[in-house]
Write an enzyme that holds these catalytic residues in place. Sequence first.
Site, PDB file in Angstrom:
ATOM      1  N   GLU A 167       0.387 -77.397  -8.233  1.00  0.00           N
ATOM      2  CA  GLU A 167      -0.274 -78.457  -6.612  1.00  0.00           C
ATOM      3  C   GLU A 167       0.900 -79.466  -5.960  1.00  0.00           C
ATOM      4  O   GLU A 167       1.002 -80.016  -4.931  1.00  0.00           O
ATOM      5  CB  GLU A 167      -1.078 -79.593  -7.059  1.00  0.00           C
ATOM      6  N   GLU A 272      -7.984 -71.067 -12.641  1.00  0.00           N
ATOM      7  CA  GLU A 272      -9.616 -72.615 -13.211  1.00  0.00           C
ATOM      8  C   GLU A 272     -10.685 -72.076 -12.634  1.00  0.00           C
ATOM      9  O   GLU A 272     -11.286 -73.022 -11.953  1.00  0.00           O
ATOM     10  CB  GLU A 272      -9.019 -74.254 -12.568  1.00  0.00           C
TER      11      GLU A 272
HETATM   12  O1  9MR Z   1     -10.163 -80.673 -16.322  1.00  0.00           O
HETATM   13  C1  9MR Z   1      -9.254 -81.580 -15.787  1.00  0.00           C
HETATM   14  C2  9MR Z   1     -10.326 -83.189 -15.987  1.00  0.00           C
HETATM   15  O2  9MR Z   1     -10.643 -83.136 -17.590  1.00  0.00           O
HETATM   16  C3  9MR Z   1      -9.069 -84.195 -15.706  1.00  0.00           C
HETATM   17  O3  9MR Z   1      -9.586 -85.745 -15.732  1.00  0.00           O
HETATM   18  C4  9MR Z   1      -8.668 -83.860 -14.182  1.00  0.00           C
HETATM   19  C5  9MR Z   1      -7.451 -85.483 -14.170  1.00  0.00           C
HETATM   20  O4  9MR Z   1      -6.440 -85.033 -13.417  1.00  0.00           O
HETATM   21  O5  9MR Z   1      -8.046 -82.728 -14.498  1.00  0.00           O
HETATM   22  C6  9MR Z   1      -8.696 -82.065 -14.010  1.00  0.00           C
HETATM   23  O6  9MR Z   1      -7.687 -80.410 -14.377  1.00  0.00           O
HETATM   24  C7  9MR Z   1      -7.172 -80.062 -13.193  1.00  0.00           C
HETATM   25  C8  9MR Z   1      -5.962 -79.177 -13.280  1.00  0.00           C
HETATM   26  O7  9MR Z   1      -5.407 -80.245 -14.370  1.00  0.00           O
HETATM   27  C9  9MR Z   1      -5.028 -79.215 -11.692  1.00  0.00           C
HETATM   28  N1  9MR Z   1      -6.419 -78.689 -10.897  1.00  0.00           N
HETATM   29  C10 9MR Z   1      -7.165 -79.096 -11.014  1.00  0.00           C
HETATM   30  C11 9MR Z   1      -7.870 -79.693 -11.956  1.00  0.00           C
HETATM   31  C12 9MR Z   1      -9.881 -80.310 -11.786  1.00  0.00           C
HETATM   32  O8  9MR Z   1      -8.998 -81.357 -11.142  1.00  0.00           O
END
Ligand code: 9MR
Length: 382
Positions: A167, A272
């Site tokens: 990102e 994802e």
């Molecule tokens: O699924 C993840 C969630 O449990 C966390 O709280 C969150 C916070 O950073 O991150 C989520 O996963 C993210 C991923 O690492 C990167 N892309 C977006 C995903 C959803 O936020």
Amino acid sequence: MLMSRRRFCHQSLVALSITPVLKKSALAQALRSTGLKDLYKDDFLIGTAVSNRTLQEEDRAMLDLIAREFNAVTAENCMKWGQIHPEAERWEWELPDRLVRFATGRNMYILGHTLVWHSQTARDLFRAASGTGVITRDDLLRKMEDHIRTLVGRYKGRIAAWDVVNEAVDEDKGWRRSRWFEILGPEFLEKAFHWAHEVDPKAQLLYNDYNMHNPGKAKFVAEFVRDFKKRGVPIHGVGMQGHVGLDYPDIREFEASVLLFAEAGVTVHITELDVDVLPQRGASGTAEISTRVEYSTELNPWSDGLPTEMQDRLARRYEELFRLFLKHRNLIDRVTTWGTSDDESWKNNFPVPGRTNHPLLFDRKKQPKPAYRAVAALKTPS
Ligand code: 9MR
């Protein structure tokens, strides 16, 4: 392309000669001992994200389900900087080690998520060693190098691919003005890719982001990927996260981005995937994690379960997405859903906290949903 695909040799499903009436139960029976990974074994890897809870509790039912259905796993949270390396001299290896042990024992493809991200970092990462002020450029580079060398080095040969940078692009505005960018400039990406490659030259190295269907964002990413390849920066793939909704984005935009990244010379991973079924408000159709929308009951209509009509819409949407992935199976290495069962999805709390969402292929009792059957049916002879 797919070294990974060849590594996985699963017994194929015996062709099912069934009448339409029998189809559902025959499919269920066939899938009892096998899973989506087997149906799609000649197309792409089928992955899921493994939560910290699953790893902490060593949740047998969930781990068995994952082993049956998927041949690729991503750590949902436990390899992020703030969790695995919360302080300069402290590494938390227990959960990542558990994941790697589980997956290696089953010959699964492991995805390391993620080396460099602006979110979920360690508290002191951007602070000067003296404790006051902002860290210098050289010190931050040293920290990044040490982090990458230690983490990639520990799992060398076992983690097949890394989301090296996550990102770093701000929609169609170009580079995200993150701390990484402010202190190091765009050079931080190249350094990260070079160091990861030096440590594990066989690992596939990816750039991963959300809203990759956005034409402006996709163009920017494709351009820097081309530039990297031209200059010998080791990048092998682009991760399109795929946090989508029932009717956004338009599938044609998603397809255009798959083609654009392939033309730029890299493979595509869908990293994802989930499908939000709940009402949107404001800017909620995004995965920008700073987004927050206040809870209200109108925004949470399916707290007692998803009605049949909505299950069908969800199934049709998954079907549409997987048809696209199959159409471009020669360009796509892996399709990973962001979690396995609805109860563990981040979408229950994002962007509105405390809702009941239904974005995945398995319900809260870990049972396959109509969406699962729609995805399986695409690969089941009728
Ligand atoms: O699924 C993840 C969630 O449990 C966390 O709280 C969150 C916070 O950073 O991150 C989520 O996963 C993210 C991923 O690492 C990167 N892309 C977006 C995903 C959803 O936020």
